[in-house]
Each structure stands twice: as C-alpha cells, then as structure tokens.
Design a protein around this motif. Sequence first.
Motif, mmCIF file in Angstrom:
data_model
loop_
_atom_site.group_PDB
_atom_site.id
_atom_site.type_symbol
_atom_site.label_atom_id
_atom_site.label_comp_id
_atom_site.label_asym_id
_atom_site.label_seq_id
_atom_site.Cartn_x
_atom_site.Cartn_y
_atom_site.Cartn_z
ATOM 1 N N ALA A 90 1.696 10.104 1.293
ATOM 2 C CA ALA A 90 2.210 8.971 0.527
ATOM 3 C C ALA A 90 1.607 7.669 1.042
ATOM 4 O O ALA A 90 1.179 6.803 0.270
ATOM 5 C CB ALA A 90 3.725 8.925 0.641
ATOM 6 N N ASN A 91 1.557 7.572 2.369
ATOM 7 C CA ASN A 91 0.995 6.387 2.984
ATOM 8 C C ASN A 91 -0.443 6.153 2.527
ATOM 9 O O ASN A 91 -0.813 5.048 2.100
ATOM 10 C CB ASN A 91 1.042 6.574 4.507
ATOM 11 N N ALA A 92 -1.231 7.234 2.600
ATOM 12 C CA ALA A 92 -2.644 7.129 2.206
ATOM 13 C C ALA A 92 -2.748 6.733 0.738
ATOM 14 O O ALA A 92 -3.573 5.888 0.360
ATOM 15 C CB ALA A 92 -3.355 8.450 2.457
ATOM 16 N N ASN A 93 -1.894 7.339 -0.078
ATOM 17 C CA ASN A 93 -1.930 7.036 -1.515
ATOM 18 C C ASN A 93 -1.664 5.560 -1.770
ATOM 19 O O ASN A 93 -2.360 4.922 -2.569
ATOM 20 C CB ASN A 93 -0.878 7.873 -2.247
ATOM 21 N N VAL A 94 -0.661 5.088 -1.082
ATOM 22 C CA VAL A 94 -0.310 3.689 -1.315
ATOM 23 C C VAL A 94 -1.454 2.781 -0.864
ATOM 24 O O VAL A 94 -1.810 1.804 -1.536
ATOM 25 C CB VAL A 94 0.993 3.337 -0.581
ATOM 26 N N ARG A 95 -2.031 3.111 0.262
ATOM 27 C CA ARG A 95 -3.150 2.289 0.737
ATOM 28 C C ARG A 95 -4.288 2.270 -0.271
ATOM 29 O O ARG A 95 -4.888 1.223 -0.568
ATOM 30 C CB ARG A 95 -3.670 2.836 2.066
ATOM 31 N N LYS A 96 -4.564 3.463 -0.796
ATOM 32 C CA LYS A 96 -5.646 3.545 -1.779
ATOM 33 C C LYS A 96 -5.326 2.692 -2.997
ATOM 34 O O LYS A 96 -6.171 1.980 -3.539
ATOM 35 C CB LYS A 96 -5.822 5.014 -2.205
ATOM 36 N N ARG A 97 -4.082 2.792 -3.379
ATOM 37 C CA ARG A 97 -3.645 2.031 -4.558
ATOM 38 C C ARG A 97 -3.819 0.532 -4.300
ATOM 39 O O ARG A 97 -4.280 -0.214 -5.176
ATOM 40 C CB ARG A 97 -2.174 2.363 -4.813
ATOM 41 N N ILE A 98 -3.449 0.125 -3.114
ATOM 42 C CA ILE A 98 -3.592 -1.299 -2.789
ATOM 43 C C ILE A 98 -5.050 -1.715 -2.832
ATOM 44 O O ILE A 98 -5.413 -2.775 -3.386
ATOM 45 C CB ILE A 98 -2.979 -1.596 -1.406
ATOM 46 N N GLU A 99 -5.886 -0.855 -2.273
ATOM 47 C CA GLU A 99 -7.321 -1.155 -2.296
ATOM 48 C C GLU A 99 -7.809 -1.321 -3.730
ATOM 49 O O GLU A 99 -8.511 -2.282 -4.062
ATOM 50 C CB GLU A 99 -8.095 -0.014 -1.631
ATOM 51 N N TYR A 100 -7.386 -0.366 -4.538
ATOM 52 C CA TYR A 100 -7.823 -0.399 -5.938
ATOM 53 C C TYR A 100 -7.375 -1.692 -6.612
ATOM 54 O O TYR A 100 -8.159 -2.363 -7.294
ATOM 55 C CB TYR A 100 -7.244 0.823 -6.662
ATOM 56 N N ILE A 101 -6.115 -2.033 -6.395
ATOM 57 C CA ILE A 101 -5.588 -3.227 -7.059
ATOM 58 C C ILE A 101 -6.322 -4.479 -6.573
ATOM 59 O O ILE A 101 -6.647 -5.383 -7.364
ATOM 60 C CB ILE A 101 -4.077 -3.352 -6.816
#
Lengths: 399, 129
Positions: B76-87
Amino acid sequence: MKESWKKGSVTSLASVFPVEEAQKAAKRVEDAIADAQNELHRARTFVADNTTLLNLVHKLPEQLSHQIMVPFGKAAFFPGRLIHTNEFLVLLGEGYYAERTSKQTVEILQRRGKSLDSQVDSLEANIKDLQAQLSFFNATASQVAEGLVEITETEDYVEKESNEGESKSGMFSPPFLSDTAYNFKEYAYSSSPQQDAPNLRNATDDDGDYARILAKMDELEKQELAAESGNHSDQSDESTADFDEISYRGHIENNLQSSKDFQQSVLLDQTNDEDIATEFQKKHDHKDVTDQLNFANLAVQSRDREGENFAKFVESTDPSEKIPVLSKEKAVQATTASKTEVRHQTSQPSFDSRKAFTGSIIEHADNLQTNSRNESSASSQGSGSQSSKPVSRFKMQRR
Amino acid sequence: MSASNLKDLQRELENKANDLSKLQKEIAKNHQMRKKYTVQLGENELVLKELDLLQEDANVYKLIGPVLVKQDLAEANANVRKRIEYISAELKRLDATVQDLDEKQNSKKDTILKLQQRIQSLQAGKGKA
C-alpha cells in the motif's frame, strides 16, 4: 518660459483607472471573497464533524457493546447491538482503509483536525487579504468617480523624501515638502484629515508671522491698487517681489463671478471639507475681499490659479460634464484655499531660504470666474517673481 | 479596395477572437484539472503520512469497487508513493501546458489589438475621405 518652470504633470486618475475597470475589479474580488467564504464554511463543517466523530470514538469503547438502531434500507431501522467497540476501520483516503483501535483512531482524527484547522486559518487569512483588496478597489473606484488627479513632480523641486522622481498620490509627504504633495496626501488618505485640522489651527494661531505678512500685504496692496488701473501685470510684477500672489489680486473681482467652466475638482474627504471650510469661512467673513488683501484673497488667488490651471490642463470644460458631487465643491475649494494659507505661515519659519512649491492642484472652481488671459499673465508673474519670494506658494503648471 | 480590405481585416479579427475564446476555455479546463490533481495530491500525502505511522502488522485494506481488499502495508505504501509521483508529474505537465497556453493567449491578444487598431485607422481614414 513656461517650460523652464514646468515641474511635473497632473494626470487624472480616471485616465489611468477607468471607473468601470475599478468596479469590475472590485466585483471580481467580491466573487473571490464569496468563493473563499463558501470554502471556509465547508472547512468549518468538516471541523465540526471531525470533533463530533472524535468524541464518539472516545466514548464507544467505554462499553463492550451498545444497543443501537441499525439502519436498514432508506427508511427502516431495526434494533441491534454494536460489538467490537474498540475496532475501527478508518478510511485514510484514496480508498485505503486501516484497522485501528479507538486510541489510534483518535490520534488519526486529531491529526486530521489539525490539518483542517490550518486550512481554516489559511482561508481566513485569504479572505482578509481579499477584503483589503476589495476596499482598495472600491476606494479607487470612488476616487476615480470623484475625479481625483495624480500629481507628479520632477525631482529638482521636490525634496529627497518625496522625490525619486515623483510624489505619488499615495505617498505621505512631510508637511512642508510641497503644497501639492501635502494636499494630495489628504485626498489620497481619508484618515489624514484629522492631521490637517490641528495643523491649520496652529497656523492661524501663529500671529507673529501672520501680522507681519498682513502688514506687508497691505503695503503691497496699495501699490497694487495703484497699478491696477494701468498695465497691472507689469506693475504688480515689480510690486510683488515678496508676494506674487498680490499680483493676482486684481483678478479676484473677476474671478469671483461665478462660472461653470471648471468641472474637475480634487475632492477631499467630506468631513475634512467641512472642518476646514468653516474655518476658512470665518476668516472670509470678517475680511472684505475687495478692500483688503488678506488671507482670503490669497486663498482665492491660489484657488483661481488652480482653477485656471485646470482649465488649461483639462479640456473638459463642459458644464454638462459636472461631477455629481457638486455640493462638495465649494467646501473643497475653501479647504484648499485655507490650506494655502497654512502653507504660507508654517513654511515661513521653517525655511530660511525660500521654498518653492511645485505642482498644481486641480480645482473645481465653479463659483469663480477665471479669465484665461488674466490667469496666464498671473502665472507668468508668478514664475517671474518666484525666485525672490521667501514664501511658499502654489505654482501652476500644466501638462 | 479599402472596403474589401476592411472586411478582410474584420473577418480575421473574428477568427482571432474565436481562437482566443477557445484558448481561454482550454486554460480554464486546465485550471480545473490542476485543482483536482492538487486536491488528490494533498489526500495522498495525508494517506502516506498515516500509513507511515502504522505499525508493521496493521491490517490495511483498499476499497476496489464494492469490496475491501486486504493489502500488504508495504505494498500500500509503495502504491501511494507511486500515485503521488504520478500526480506530481501530472501537475508539472499541466503547469507547462498552462504556461504555454498563457503565452499563446497573450500573443493572440496582441494580434487582436493590432487588428483592431488597423481597422480603426482604416475606418478613420475612410471617414475623412
């Protein structure tokens, strides 16, 4: 010759910021404020929700189970029991949920509350900022509507404080800096009238100089009267080494006839107007304008010069263009006039060398008849005698 | 001759005005997108903060459609980080677009102003003649 004593320019504020533009800007800011207020309201409801939720979460684990009504469908409830009162599934956002105990949930909610609080704070600051902007725009709009002018002086005639090229409308100028800057300050800031009134009183109380000036004026007045029948501009020029205003005295009678020629006026804050106008009026009453050269005369002269200046400067001399604040005009004129006196008195003691006043005040002089020929001769006299004059005075300038 | 010229100019002005309004619409759209992404970024950062505060053994679920799917905390942590990067990347891209559009808008405004002046001078000339 005119060029040589040109000291700056007078620009109508309306030409820089049209009224509609200012109003449009004000409207936009109003909308922004409304938006921000909605946002603020939303944030406040969030805060309230968060607090109630926090209290609930605090309370729930106090018992092992709660008797509750469980919602079933849209309108139906049935009795139930809430168990596992210390287990919460908290939505963290973005579809992520975490299983937390009550204590941990409370921590999360508190953090959330903090961020909401900071949001509310920033929104409030934002609104304050916008409101300041709005008041500025509104003030600008009303000033434009009243026909405020911006006076710019070139640096040689303005002292360091006000200089860097120009004393701008908003700038506060030290009282003796120049008439223009001084007066202008008051037009720009409605808060300054209080400052002016005491100043005026001080000035009028300053009897020593006053008497001296009056005596001199009387003397010069006689010369002036003698000269008046003939070529008064030459004569008065000589006789007014000290007071070039006196040279304009001959025109006062003319000027006092009413005319609707001059539309533009520099408008003061209303209270200020009345305040000073009454003072001026007093003086004006017990001194006869036509037989004695007194301060009123001086004032009238500067007034009419201003008016004339305006006439030359602004071409809108059409009576139909009258600004809707006619009732103010008289008071304003009086105000400026009495201010001129103040300048006279106060500036004398404080400056051993002459202090040239620059800039011009645009006046709405609709009760004054100004003969443009008289005016121009008056102004040229003013420029001629200026250098030897110890007393400050208004100069006209155009363009 | 000058009449047809004037007509041409007016047509051109109309076209340019249309282009300008299109550009402005696009800019508004971009701003909206940007706002949306900013909100999402804030939310994700909040989530990340909370996830960081969780213990290793905490149960984390992701809502996918109607069901809650259990997820590993690290995942979940990694996913959120990726999402933040994308945004963040998306935000940057939007910023660039908005700037570009702003420039285009300004140049359009300039050309429109010039066109208007030309039309005016033409009309004035005609009035005199």
